[in-house]
Design an enzyme around this catalytic site. Sequence first.
Site, PDB file in Angstrom:
ATOM      1  N   VAL A 187      25.011  78.027 -38.030  1.00  0.00           N
ATOM      2  CA  VAL A 187      26.159  77.082 -37.998  1.00  0.00           C
ATOM      3  C   VAL A 187      25.540  75.931 -36.810  1.00  0.00           C
ATOM      4  O   VAL A 187      26.305  74.929 -36.815  1.00  0.00           O
ATOM      5  CB  VAL A 187      27.290  77.696 -36.997  1.00  0.00           C
ATOM      6  CG1 VAL A 187      28.007  78.800 -37.879  1.00  0.00           C
ATOM      7  CG2 VAL A 187      26.999  78.269 -35.846  1.00  0.00           C
ATOM      8  N   LYS A 188      24.303  75.940 -36.717  1.00  0.00           N
ATOM      9  CA  LYS A 188      23.685  74.590 -36.016  1.00  0.00           C
ATOM     10  C   LYS A 188      23.393  73.521 -36.700  1.00  0.00           C
ATOM     11  O   LYS A 188      23.611  73.854 -38.127  1.00  0.00           O
ATOM     12  CB  LYS A 188      22.595  75.209 -35.127  1.00  0.00           C
ATOM     13  CG  LYS A 188      22.870  76.512 -34.022  1.00  0.00           C
ATOM     14  CD  LYS A 188      23.853  76.042 -33.120  1.00  0.00           C
ATOM     15  CE  LYS A 188      23.972  76.939 -31.786  1.00  0.00           C
ATOM     16  NZ  LYS A 188      23.937  78.282 -32.118  1.00  0.00           N
ATOM     17  N   ILE A 189      22.692  72.588 -36.238  1.00  0.00           N
ATOM     18  CA  ILE A 189      22.428  71.378 -36.922  1.00  0.00           C
ATOM     19  C   ILE A 189      21.543  71.656 -38.151  1.00  0.00           C
ATOM     20  O   ILE A 189      21.857  71.120 -39.388  1.00  0.00           O
ATOM     21  CB  ILE A 189      21.991  70.183 -35.970  1.00  0.00           C
ATOM     22  CG1 ILE A 189      22.763  70.198 -34.564  1.00  0.00           C
ATOM     23  CG2 ILE A 189      21.784  69.024 -36.684  1.00  0.00           C
ATOM     24  CD1 ILE A 189      24.284  69.862 -35.128  1.00  0.00           C
TER      25      ILE A 189
END
Length: 381
Positions: A187-189
């Site tokens: 879910v991170k960049i």
Amino acid sequence: MIPYGRQSLNAADIDAVVAALQSDWLTQGPAVPAFESAMATRCGANHAIAMCNATAALHIACLALEVGPGDRVWTSPNTFLASANCARYCGATVDFVDIDPQTLNMSVEALASKLARAKTANQLPKVIIPVHFSGQPCDMEAIGELARQYGCRVIEDAAHAVGATYQNAPTGNCAYSDITIFSFHPVKIITTGEGGMALTNDPELAQRMSRLRSHGIVREPAELENESDGPWYYEQIDLGYNYRMTDLQAALGSSQLQRLDLFLNARHALATRYDTLLADLPVTLPKRLPHRQSAWHLYPVQVAPESRRTVFETMRAAGIGVQVHYIPVHLQPYYRDQGFRPGDYPHAEAYYRGAFSLPLYPSLTAGEQDRVVTALSNALA
């Protein structure tokens, strides 16, 4: 269900992983140092050490700074548990610094006041871990100056902030810290599946972290304590861990990094559109700060505390995967057992009572974003 976060993968990412699968290396091969070099270059740091996840990277960073029993480490209460747990793994005592209710990051004023009191009591922290919550950089120049003044080390928990900028420079350049930590959770960049990285400008810290992520083993002749028995020879000189990243993960990371600017532009555009669509609703929106560009990992909003649960459950029932970030760490049972109590950090607690995060990820469409806003409007009504 529209989730609050989602990875964005394409054919190039899949091809990169397939190429790694078809190579001679699946674990520790050339893809890992290539990813490390690319991240260091992107961030303007001298060294990057890839690891299996960001929690491992935080742990190794604390170990590299020689955190241990009898030491104190301070972090933000508005964060995921790992920002505090990494110090507990080392046997250190954890304490917290309340947040600024506008930025939702560690308050510089609260930090300055707490450091002054701690100096008088001879209880200064060894390490301060500011957290770039939601992708918004902390005021690192002020925090770095306070750390220098009081003789503390600094680890930036930038798990949310790959691609963020502070004073027109990339987060991760370690201009005001000893070590910066990134996360590559889905879910991170950008993602490597699971993964993390520590960046530093200090060659000794880099060498120590590289050694500690791989069982404390060294092979280079200059690092050996005894004479080598032959080309197979290695020595364990520290009690390290198996925190290494694989070539499969690193290949995905390098591919994702090539699209980092596309991801950031999409997140910025979606956040700006939320600002417009939500302007007339009774919600508190995230603040945009001068001289900082958030990576927009999250879009956190606040509603009246008495309505938060109803709004949250109504939106979930409408297929909107809102999430709360975060329950203040000091309110967890484990940390209450360490002596923390409700009321210790009032700004973090006040934020938590009304907070939740709206869906935000690069592939979120305008139509889906409209659904989110409509569901929120209906829930508030």
